[in-house]
Motif scaffolding. Structure first.
Motif, short mmCIF file in Angstrom:
data_model
loop_
_atom_site.label_atom_id
_atom_site.label_comp_id
_atom_site.label_asym_id
_atom_site.label_seq_id
_atom_site.Cartn_x
_atom_site.Cartn_y
_atom_site.Cartn_z
N UNK A 23 53.60 46.94 41.45
CA UNK A 23 54.55 47.98 41.02
C UNK A 23 54.16 49.37 41.45
N UNK A 24 52.87 49.62 41.67
CA UNK A 24 52.43 50.96 42.04
C UNK A 24 52.05 51.09 43.51
N UNK A 25 51.91 49.99 44.20
CA UNK A 25 51.44 49.96 45.59
C UNK A 25 50.04 50.56 45.72
N UNK A 26 49.26 50.44 44.66
CA UNK A 26 47.87 50.92 44.65
C UNK A 26 46.96 49.72 44.44
N UNK A 27 45.89 49.68 45.19
CA UNK A 27 44.93 48.60 44.99
C UNK A 27 43.93 49.02 43.92
N UNK A 28 43.70 48.13 42.98
CA UNK A 28 42.71 48.37 41.93
C UNK A 28 41.37 47.86 42.45
N UNK A 29 40.41 48.75 42.67
CA UNK A 29 39.11 48.28 43.15
C UNK A 29 38.37 47.52 42.06
N UNK A 30 37.92 46.33 42.39
CA UNK A 30 37.24 45.48 41.41
C UNK A 30 35.89 45.02 41.98
N UNK A 31 35.08 45.96 42.39
CA UNK A 31 33.80 45.63 43.02
C UNK A 31 32.88 44.86 42.08
N UNK A 32 32.75 45.32 40.84
CA UNK A 32 31.86 44.64 39.89
C UNK A 32 32.37 43.24 39.56
N UNK A 33 33.68 43.13 39.35
CA UNK A 33 34.29 41.82 39.06
C UNK A 33 34.07 40.86 40.23
N UNK A 51 33.84 35.48 29.65
CA UNK A 51 33.95 36.64 28.77
C UNK A 51 33.48 37.89 29.50
N UNK A 52 32.37 37.79 30.22
CA UNK A 52 31.86 38.92 30.99
C UNK A 52 32.86 39.34 32.06
N UNK A 53 33.46 38.36 32.73
CA UNK A 53 34.45 38.65 33.78
C UNK A 53 35.67 39.37 33.20
N UNK A 54 36.12 38.92 32.04
CA UNK A 54 37.28 39.55 31.39
C UNK A 54 36.97 41.00 31.04
N UNK A 55 35.82 41.23 30.45
CA UNK A 55 35.45 42.59 30.06
C UNK A 55 35.31 43.52 31.26
N UNK A 56 34.69 43.04 32.32
CA UNK A 56 34.49 43.86 33.51
C UNK A 56 35.82 44.12 34.21
N UNK A 57 36.64 43.08 34.38
CA UNK A 57 37.93 43.26 35.04
C UNK A 57 38.81 44.22 34.24
N UNK A 58 38.84 44.05 32.94
CA UNK A 58 39.62 44.95 32.10
C UNK A 58 39.15 46.39 32.22
N UNK A 59 37.85 46.60 32.23
CA UNK A 59 37.31 47.95 32.35
C UNK A 59 37.66 48.57 33.71
N UNK A 60 37.61 47.77 34.76
CA UNK A 60 37.94 48.31 36.09
C UNK A 60 39.42 48.66 36.19
N UNK A 61 40.27 47.88 35.57
CA UNK A 61 41.71 48.19 35.56
C UNK A 61 41.94 49.50 34.80
N UNK A 62 41.35 49.61 33.62
CA UNK A 62 41.52 50.82 32.80
C UNK A 62 40.96 52.05 33.51
N UNK A 63 39.79 51.92 34.11
CA UNK A 63 39.19 53.05 34.83
C UNK A 63 40.09 53.52 35.96
N UNK A 64 40.69 52.58 36.69
CA UNK A 64 41.58 52.95 37.79
C UNK A 64 42.82 53.68 37.26
N UNK A 65 43.39 53.17 36.19
CA UNK A 65 44.59 53.80 35.62
C UNK A 65 44.26 55.21 35.12
#
Length: 89
Positions: A23-33, A51-65
């Protein structure tokens, strides 16, 4: 939380990331994930890994936003109620 629930939540986060990117045409960087080398289809991995993957992916999405807050929103909401619809007969 059961492992099956974690797998569903993991898949949901992956879908949220893909939807945001679409929807935004922006790539969410997920290096840690990405360094975890785990995805929702890796059912053989243990609960802790998912659980670790969920927490890291969620944090990377939030940080990007959060970094994109200075940009105007791509998706806008309008008032769905119009005077014609709200009028009683």
């Amino acid at each position: 939380m059961q492992k099956e629930e974690l797998l569903h939540l993991h898949m949901l986060f992956v879908h949220v990331k893909k939807y945001y990117e679409l929807t935004t045409s922006e790539e969410v960087p997920t290096d840690r994930y990405d360094t975890l080398h785990i995805s929702p289809v890796h059912i053989h991995k243990n609960k802790r890994s998912h659980k670790e993957a969920i927490l890291i992916l969620g944090q990377e999405i939030v940080d990007h936003i959060k970094q994109q807050q200075h940009k105007p929103p791509v998706i806008g909401f309008t008032d769905m109620v119009t005077p014609e619809i709200a009028v009683e007969n």
